[in-house]
Design a protein around this motif. Sequence first.
Motif, PDB file in Angstrom:
ATOM      1  N   PRO A 102      -1.497 -14.609 -26.554  1.00  0.00           N
ATOM      2  CA  PRO A 102      -2.514 -15.425 -27.234  1.00  0.00           C
ATOM      3  C   PRO A 102      -2.391 -16.905 -26.893  1.00  0.00           C
ATOM      4  CG  PRO A 102      -1.515 -13.837 -28.732  1.00  0.00           C
ATOM      5  CD  PRO A 102      -0.715 -13.790 -27.472  1.00  0.00           C
ATOM      6  N   LYS A 103      -3.545 -17.594 -26.801  1.00  0.00           N
ATOM      7  CA  LYS A 103      -3.576 -19.012 -26.504  1.00  0.00           C
ATOM      8  C   LYS A 103      -4.791 -19.619 -27.198  1.00  0.00           C
ATOM      9  CE  LYS A 103      -5.395 -17.508 -22.041  1.00  0.00           C
ATOM     10  NZ  LYS A 103      -5.153 -16.100 -22.286  1.00  0.00           N
ATOM     11  N   ASP A 104      -4.894 -20.935 -27.168  1.00  0.00           N
ATOM     12  CA  ASP A 104      -5.975 -21.594 -27.909  1.00  0.00           C
ATOM     13  C   ASP A 104      -7.203 -21.855 -27.045  1.00  0.00           C
ATOM     14  OD1 ASP A 104      -4.946 -23.506 -26.282  1.00  0.00           O
ATOM     15  OD2 ASP A 104      -4.622 -25.020 -27.849  1.00  0.00           O
ATOM     16  N   TYR A 105      -7.316 -21.193 -25.907  1.00  0.00           N
ATOM     17  CA  TYR A 105      -8.503 -21.313 -25.053  1.00  0.00           C
ATOM     18  C   TYR A 105      -8.774 -19.952 -24.421  1.00  0.00           C
ATOM     19  CZ  TYR A 105      -5.208 -21.380 -21.142  1.00  0.00           C
ATOM     20  OH  TYR A 105      -4.230 -21.058 -20.245  1.00  0.00           O
ATOM     21  N   LYS A 132     -12.152 -23.004 -18.356  1.00  0.00           N
ATOM     22  CA  LYS A 132     -11.495 -22.713 -19.631  1.00  0.00           C
ATOM     23  C   LYS A 132     -12.192 -23.465 -20.758  1.00  0.00           C
ATOM     24  CE  LYS A 132      -7.114 -21.919 -17.294  1.00  0.00           C
ATOM     25  NZ  LYS A 132      -7.808 -21.823 -15.993  1.00  0.00           N
ATOM     26  N   LYS A 134     -12.538 -23.889 -25.320  1.00  0.00           N
ATOM     27  CA  LYS A 134     -12.032 -23.632 -26.667  1.00  0.00           C
ATOM     28  C   LYS A 134     -13.202 -23.262 -27.562  1.00  0.00           C
ATOM     29  CE  LYS A 134      -7.865 -26.510 -26.621  1.00  0.00           C
ATOM     30  NZ  LYS A 134      -7.090 -27.568 -27.336  1.00  0.00           N
ATOM     31  N   PRO A 136     -13.995 -22.547 -31.485  1.00  0.00           N
ATOM     32  CA  PRO A 136     -13.314 -22.776 -32.768  1.00  0.00           C
ATOM     33  C   PRO A 136     -13.317 -21.595 -33.736  1.00  0.00           C
ATOM     34  CG  PRO A 136     -15.429 -23.909 -32.700  1.00  0.00           C
ATOM     35  CD  PRO A 136     -15.175 -23.404 -31.316  1.00  0.00           C
ATOM     36  N   SER A 139     -10.484 -15.806 -34.011  1.00  0.00           N
ATOM     37  CA  SER A 139      -9.249 -15.592 -34.774  1.00  0.00           C
ATOM     38  C   SER A 139      -8.030 -15.967 -33.948  1.00  0.00           C
ATOM     39  CB  SER A 139      -9.140 -14.132 -35.209  1.00  0.00           C
ATOM     40  OG  SER A 139     -10.244 -13.751 -36.010  1.00  0.00           O
ATOM     41  N   LYS A 140      -7.006 -16.408 -34.627  1.00  0.00           N
ATOM     42  CA  LYS A 140      -5.768 -16.769 -33.956  1.00  0.00           C
ATOM     43  C   LYS A 140      -4.949 -15.515 -33.646  1.00  0.00           C
ATOM     44  CE  LYS A 140      -6.475 -21.226 -34.331  1.00  0.00           C
ATOM     45  NZ  LYS A 140      -6.734 -22.079 -33.138  1.00  0.00           N
ATOM     46  N   TYR A 144      -8.599 -13.492 -25.762  1.00  0.00           N
ATOM     47  CA  TYR A 144     -10.037 -13.447 -25.534  1.00  0.00           C
ATOM     48  C   TYR A 144     -10.345 -13.829 -24.083  1.00  0.00           C
ATOM     49  CZ  TYR A 144     -10.318 -13.499 -30.646  1.00  0.00           C
ATOM     50  OH  TYR A 144     -10.181 -13.202 -31.978  1.00  0.00           O
ATOM     51  N   GLU A 166     -12.607  -9.493 -26.927  1.00  0.00           N
ATOM     52  CA  GLU A 166     -11.211  -9.456 -27.380  1.00  0.00           C
ATOM     53  C   GLU A 166     -10.502  -8.329 -26.636  1.00  0.00           C
ATOM     54  OE1 GLU A 166      -8.855  -7.833 -31.281  1.00  0.00           O
ATOM     55  OE2 GLU A 166     -10.697  -8.983 -31.624  1.00  0.00           O
TER      56      GLU A 166
END
Length: 275
Positions: A102-105, A132, A134, A136, A139-140, A144, A166
């Motif tokens: 998992p990552k934030d982008y 790439k 982001k 918002p 889900s964390k 994705y 996902e």
Amino acid sequence: MFFSKNLRYIREEKYKITQGALAEILGVSRSALSAYEDGRAEPRILLLIKIAQYFAVSIDEMVNVNFAEAEQAYVTRIEQLNKYITAHQIKINRVQTEHSTPKDYLELVPQKATAGYTQGFANPEYLNTLPKYKIPFLSKGKIYRAFEIDGDSMLPLQSGAIVIGEKIANWDDLTSGQTCVVVSKHEGIVLKKVYKRLFDYGKLLLKSENISYRPYEIEATEILELWKFVAHISHCFPTDAPDIEDIKFAFDRIEFQLNQTRLNLLGQASNELKE
């Protein structure tokens, strides 16, 4: 024609019944049944129907399919499939890279990059070349990826829409009828509703929302990646109304298939009458 070989094979190997017992069930002599298995004689059509019904196969299969070879091919395919089903993850997704956590982008696979994606999706260097972004509202703790779809098979989504998926890491996480981005060896990248037929047929059924596109099956062992649909981004407002031309095309296809079935049945009936 494989009737005589099939009769002996299915009696001995599958149903494990003696010649005498089967002959009694079919209402024929043991010597007659022996002649059928040796290829020295052929049963009349009514007896052939009775044999096919007893063994729960079609007459066409009984006559034209080599059961012994088909069984071996089936066993081999199921053995390959079990390697996928019993594994914790889909085969290629077991490759561990920084892009499988998992990552934030998320990476976007644009239409122009889809041809190379089936070769480079597990390669960190290839993934680093993708745009790439982001998002918002995602889900964390999940993985994705975004794909730009091509064509009109998944209306109301238009060609050029971006679909966010996902990652599905194992078969148990796939719900039959779920809309997914399917990445496969020969089909490339498609967005379809996916129906599981793993344990019965070793395949997945892929269905388009656009009724003018015919559903089709794909071997489970062809699958490289599955991404569950979670969101989309589009410059067009989607509409649920199907195009009248799509409806007409779908009805034409169904009519053609019904005519082909009718002709096949008439041909079989004609052959039976000649016999």
